[in-house]
Design a protein around this motif. Structure first.
Motif, PDB file in Angstrom:
ATOM      1  N   SER A 138       0.855  -1.184   0.000  1.00  0.00           N
ATOM      2  CA  SER A 138       0.000   0.000   0.000  1.00  0.00           C
ATOM      3  C   SER A 138       0.896   1.240   0.000  1.00  0.00           C
ATOM      4  O   SER A 138       2.130   1.145  -0.007  1.00  0.00           O
ATOM      5  CB  SER A 138      -0.929   0.028   1.216  1.00  0.00           C
ATOM      6  OG  SER A 138      -1.898   1.056   1.066  1.00  0.00           O
ATOM      7  N   THR A 186      -3.843  -2.820  -0.404  1.00  0.00           N
ATOM      8  CA  THR A 186      -4.798  -1.885   0.195  1.00  0.00           C
ATOM      9  C   THR A 186      -4.714  -0.556  -0.529  1.00  0.00           C
ATOM     10  O   THR A 186      -3.630   0.021  -0.659  1.00  0.00           O
ATOM     11  CB  THR A 186      -4.492  -1.673   1.697  1.00  0.00           C
ATOM     12  OG1 THR A 186      -4.505  -2.931   2.368  1.00  0.00           O
ATOM     13  CG2 THR A 186      -5.516  -0.749   2.330  1.00  0.00           C
ATOM     14  N   SER A 187      -5.849  -0.057  -1.015  1.00  0.00           N
ATOM     15  CA  SER A 187      -5.840   1.210  -1.750  1.00  0.00           C
ATOM     16  C   SER A 187      -7.196   1.897  -1.653  1.00  0.00           C
ATOM     17  O   SER A 187      -8.238   1.260  -1.783  1.00  0.00           O
ATOM     18  CB  SER A 187      -5.499   0.967  -3.220  1.00  0.00           C
ATOM     19  OG  SER A 187      -5.370   2.194  -3.917  1.00  0.00           O
TER      20      SER A 187
END
Length: 284
Positions: A138, A186-187
Motif C-alpha cells: 500500500s 490496500t488502496s
C-alpha cells in the motif's frame, strides 16, 4: 426470503464497470436505494437507467421494481440496527466533533461488517495459510493497514513482507512471483497508480490477489481474486483506514485462533528470544 444484497455480493465481480458502480452504491446505501426511483438512482450514481435495468436482470429479477421490493422487504426485517444508529447520530450536537468522529467510524465498521461475509473471510484465511509467501502492499492512507498486517502475519507464520509500492523496487521481486504467492493490496481514492501497476504485474505472474479497498469501482477489482470492501469515509478530507484495520485485526486474530498447530510453536519461539534478550521493559 430472496436476499437481493446477497445476490448482489455473489454476482458483483462478474458485472461490468458501470454496473459495479451501481452495485457499490446500493451496498453502501441500501436504505436510500429502497425508496429511490430508477431515474433518481441513475442520477446519483451518474449512469443510465439501462445500466441499472441490466444489472437487475443479471440478478434474475424481472426489473428494478422487483429488485427494489426485495430490498424493502429485507430492510424491514433488519430495520432495528440501522434506525438505531441513525437516531443516535441525530441526537449529537454539531459542536461535538469528537463524538461525531467516533460515531462515523462506528458506522464505517458496521457497514463494512454487513458487506463482507463470513464465507469470504474464510476464503481469505485459507488463501493466506496455503500461500508460500505473502506480500502486503500500500501507500499513504492504506499503509498502516499493510504495516499492521505484515507484522501480525509475519509474527504468526513467518512468510510475510511489506512492499511500499511507490518506494520499493518491486520489479525484481515480481520476476520471482508465481501461483503460490499472495498479494494483499490496500488502496483508497485517489488510487495510487504504483499499487495498480504492482498488482497487475503480479497477476500476470499468476500470483493470487486480495484487495482491501473502498468500493467495487476500485481499479484493483479486475485483478483481484477476493475483494474486502471497507468503508473509508471521514469527517474531513482524508481516507480513514479504521474499518480496514478492523478487518486486518480480524485476519490476524482468526489465523492465531483457527490454526494453533501452525502458529503456537512460532509464537513460543519468538517469545523465548524476546525474553532472552530482555526486550520488554520491566518495572519490577
Amino acid at each position: 426470503m430472496d436476499d437481493p444484497i446477497l445476490k448482489l455480493k455473489e454476482k458483483i465481480l462478474d458485472l461490468t464497470a458501470s454496473q459495479r458502480k451501481v452495485a457499490d452504491y446500493i451496498l453502501k446505501n441500501p436504505m436510500e436505494v429502497a425508496f429511490l426511483t430508477v431515474d433518481q438512482l441513475a442520477g446519483l450514481v451518474g449512469t443510465s437507467t439501462t445500466t441499472i435495468m441490466r444489472l437487475t436482470f443479471s440478478l434474475n429479477y424481472t426489473g428494478y421494481t422487483e429488485f427494489q421490493k426485495g430490498l424493502q422487504e429485507l430492510l424491514r426485517n433488519q430495520a432495528a440496527p440501522h434506525t438505531r444508529l441513525e437516531a443516535n447520530l441525530k441526537g449529537v450536537s454539531e459542536n461535538d466533533l469528537w463524538t461525531r468522529c467516533a460515531e462515523n467510524q462506528i458506522s464505517n465498521i458496521n457497514k463494512t461488517k454487513e458487506i463482507i461475509s463470513n464465507d469470504t473471510l474464510m476464503r481469505v484465511l485459507d488463501m493466506v495459510m496455503s500461500s508460500n509467501r505473502v506480500y502486503c502492499t500500500s501507500v499513504k492512507s492504506g499503509l498502516p493497514v499493510a504495516q499492521y498486517l505484515t507484522f501480525g502475519l509475519n509474527r504468526l507464520i513467518g512468510n510475510c513482507e511489506l512492499i511500499v509500492a511507490d518506494q520499493s523496487d518491486w520489479v525484481d521481486l515480481h520476476l520471482n512471483l508465481d501461483s503460490n504467492d499472495l498479494i494483499i493490496a490496500t488502496s483508497f481514492p485517489r488510487y495510487a497508480r504504483r499499487i495498480v501497476d504492482f498488482v497487475s504485474q503480479a497477476k500476470e505472474r499468476n500470483a493470487k490477489i486480495i484487495a482491501i479497498t473502498d468500493s467495487y469501482s476500485s481499479p484493483l477489482i479486475k485483478y483481484s481474486d477476493i475483494v474486502l470492501p471497507c468503508n473509508s469515509g471521514s469527517l474531513a478530507f482524508h481516507n480513514s483506514p479504521i474499518a480496514s484495520m478492523v478487518v486486518a485485526d480480524y485476519l490476524i486474530s482468526a489465523i492465531a485462533i483457527n490454526y494453533p498447530d501452525k502458529t503456537k510453536a512460532r509464537l513460543d519461539k519468538v517469545n523465548e528470544v524476546l525474553t532472552k534478550i530482555n526486550y520488554h521493559y520491566n518495572n519490577n
